[in-house]
Write a protein that holds these residues in place. Sequence first.
Motif, short mmCIF file in Angstrom:
data_model
loop_
_atom_site.label_atom_id
_atom_site.label_comp_id
_atom_site.label_asym_id
_atom_site.label_seq_id
_atom_site.Cartn_x
_atom_site.Cartn_y
_atom_site.Cartn_z
N VAL A 148 0.85 -1.18 0.00
CA VAL A 148 0.00 0.00 0.00
C VAL A 148 0.89 1.23 0.00
CG1 VAL A 148 -1.81 1.28 1.21
CG2 VAL A 148 -1.77 -1.22 1.31
N SER A 149 0.73 2.10 -1.00
CA SER A 149 1.51 3.34 -1.08
C SER A 149 0.92 4.36 -0.12
CB SER A 149 1.49 3.87 -2.52
OG SER A 149 2.21 5.09 -2.58
N LEU A 150 1.73 4.88 0.80
CA LEU A 150 1.28 5.88 1.77
C LEU A 150 1.68 7.29 1.34
CD1 LEU A 150 2.18 4.01 5.08
CD2 LEU A 150 -0.01 4.03 3.86
N SER A 151 2.86 7.39 0.74
CA SER A 151 3.36 8.66 0.21
C SER A 151 4.51 8.32 -0.73
CB SER A 151 3.85 9.58 1.34
OG SER A 151 5.02 9.04 1.96
N ARG A 152 5.17 9.34 -1.25
CA ARG A 152 6.27 9.07 -2.16
C ARG A 152 7.42 8.33 -1.47
NH1 ARG A 152 8.10 14.05 -5.76
NH2 ARG A 152 5.92 13.73 -6.37
N GLU A 167 0.72 -9.00 9.97
CA GLU A 167 1.78 -8.04 10.28
C GLU A 167 1.74 -6.90 9.27
OE1 GLU A 167 5.69 -9.54 10.77
OE2 GLU A 167 5.08 -11.20 12.08
N ASN A 168 1.86 -5.66 9.77
CA ASN A 168 1.95 -4.47 8.92
C ASN A 168 3.33 -3.86 9.08
OD1 ASN A 168 -0.83 -4.67 8.20
ND2 ASN A 168 -1.36 -3.75 10.18
N ARG A 169 4.02 -3.64 7.99
CA ARG A 169 5.39 -3.16 8.07
C ARG A 169 5.57 -1.93 7.16
NH1 ARG A 169 8.78 -8.88 7.78
NH2 ARG A 169 7.67 -9.89 9.51
N ILE A 170 6.09 -0.86 7.75
CA ILE A 170 6.37 0.37 7.01
C ILE A 170 7.77 0.27 6.40
CG2 ILE A 170 6.60 2.87 7.16
CD1 ILE A 170 3.79 1.98 7.63
N PHE A 171 7.92 0.71 5.14
CA PHE A 171 9.24 0.72 4.53
C PHE A 171 9.33 1.88 3.55
CE2 PHE A 171 6.66 -1.73 1.62
CZ PHE A 171 7.12 -1.37 0.35
N THR A 172 10.56 2.20 3.16
CA THR A 172 10.81 3.23 2.15
C THR A 172 10.98 2.55 0.81
OG1 THR A 172 11.92 4.63 3.77
CG2 THR A 172 12.32 5.13 1.44
N PRO A 173 10.07 2.77 -0.15
CA PRO A 173 10.15 2.07 -1.43
C PRO A 173 11.27 2.62 -2.30
CG PRO A 173 8.34 3.63 -1.45
CD PRO A 173 8.89 3.66 -0.06
N PRO A 174 11.77 1.84 -3.24
CA PRO A 174 12.75 2.35 -4.19
C PRO A 174 12.17 3.52 -4.99
CG PRO A 174 12.60 -0.04 -4.30
CD PRO A 174 11.48 0.41 -3.45
N GLN A 177 8.63 4.13 -7.65
CA GLN A 177 7.54 3.18 -7.48
C GLN A 177 6.19 3.88 -7.64
OE1 GLN A 177 7.47 -0.13 -7.17
NE2 GLN A 177 9.67 -0.16 -7.49
N THR A 178 5.25 3.19 -8.23
CA THR A 178 3.89 3.70 -8.39
C THR A 178 2.93 2.69 -7.79
OG1 THR A 178 3.56 2.61 -10.52
CG2 THR A 178 4.56 4.82 -10.56
N PRO A 179 1.70 3.11 -7.50
CA PRO A 179 0.70 2.13 -7.03
C PRO A 179 0.54 0.96 -7.99
CG PRO A 179 -0.10 4.36 -6.65
CD PRO A 179 1.18 4.49 -7.44
N SER A 180 0.67 1.23 -9.27
CA SER A 180 0.54 0.16 -10.26
C SER A 180 1.66 -0.86 -10.15
CB SER A 180 0.52 0.77 -11.68
OG SER A 180 0.51 -0.25 -12.65
N SER A 181 2.90 -0.37 -9.99
CA SER A 181 4.03 -1.30 -9.89
C SER A 181 3.96 -2.10 -8.60
CB SER A 181 5.35 -0.54 -9.99
OG SER A 181 5.56 0.28 -8.86
N MET A 182 3.44 -1.47 -7.54
CA MET A 182 3.30 -2.19 -6.27
C MET A 182 2.25 -3.29 -6.39
SD MET A 182 3.69 0.64 -3.25
CE MET A 182 5.18 1.64 -3.10
N ARG A 183 1.16 -3.00 -7.10
CA ARG A 183 0.14 -4.04 -7.29
C ARG A 183 0.72 -5.21 -8.09
NH1 ARG A 183 -3.30 0.37 -8.09
NH2 ARG A 183 -3.07 0.20 -10.36
N GLU A 184 1.53 -4.86 -9.11
CA GLU A 184 2.12 -5.91 -9.93
C GLU A 184 3.08 -6.76 -9.11
OE1 GLU A 184 4.16 -6.32 -14.36
OE2 GLU A 184 3.51 -4.38 -13.57
N ALA A 185 3.86 -6.12 -8.26
CA ALA A 185 4.77 -6.87 -7.40
C ALA A 185 4.01 -7.76 -6.44
CB ALA A 185 5.67 -5.90 -6.62
#
Length: 354
Positions: A148-152, A167-174, A177-185
Amino acid sequence: MPDQTPNISDMNDRSREVFRRVVEGYLESGAPVGSRTLTRDFSEQVSAATIRNVMQDLEYLGLLDSPHVSAGRIPTQLGLRMFVDGLLEVGDLDGKDRQTIDRTLGDNDRDVASVLDQVGQALSGVTQGASLVLTPKHEAPIKHIDFVSLSRERALVVLVFADGHVENRIFTPPAGQTPSSMREAANFLNAIAEGHTLSELGKVISREIAARRQEIDSLAADLVENGYALWENEGESTERLIVRGRGNLLTDGENEIDLARIRTLFDDLERKRDIAQFLDLAEEGDGVRIFIGSENKLFSLSGSSLVVSPYMNADRKIIGAVGVIGPTRLNYGRIVPIVNYTAQLVGKLIADRS
């Protein structure tokens, strides 16, 4: 210096006794041990001059060092290693220490993370060192993964396990990244994750990426390859490496250089940089292991010693570790049974809860 590493078995009885008593005296007092001290109850009638000659020979072998002229000798890191491997006498676990550790498991209503935090506190208090507890990963099979994208600069990965654990884990995406690429991943991971534990999923991902790289775009591949679905949570509720008692190593008696090294060590630990290495140390051998000074990368900056033991689940699989870190002048004979008992107790706790 000699061409090859000295061995305990190569020493004669007199050299072995001098060496043993210098190390034991240093571990007890922290001060250099002089020849006159050793002559008081030596096993044979020898002069201080004879003892000094033996100490000089041991210094030449790299086992002892003289911090000041005519101030006695202290063991080197090599000397401590030889003592631990060949001459260390491990005592029985003290009854009071056992009771202190046992009390941490008295409340069966608490969750495992809370109990392990209490174990760390007890271990630190009993040993007067800093305790390390590497908690187990959640080993149930994965049912579903979502990004889930929270911000840039912030994103959330949601892990749903077959046993209902979430479990919910916060991370800094590369970058990029876009919401579309995250869904694909997420779709890619869900296609291969079901039925696998987190421990197994990393290997599965590597195989699948190699075979199906063309099926995901480069941004989605970046998410998967960097292991964001496998990152360890840095939040209090699910942190994997619990460090307690760091104040025990930051005493007023330390010089500024030593304090800086110790702070560097704990900064590294608290940023969770070396969790995998810590578990690797424990998994490399059965039972309690002792690392002195620069023998391992994880603790070399602090010049400290680590006594660590893995613990196992009901299937006899290593899933975590407990340890104590302190100055190289640790009372190894007392610390080893404490760490060993704590590891066994934690393993039993995990097995009973599962």
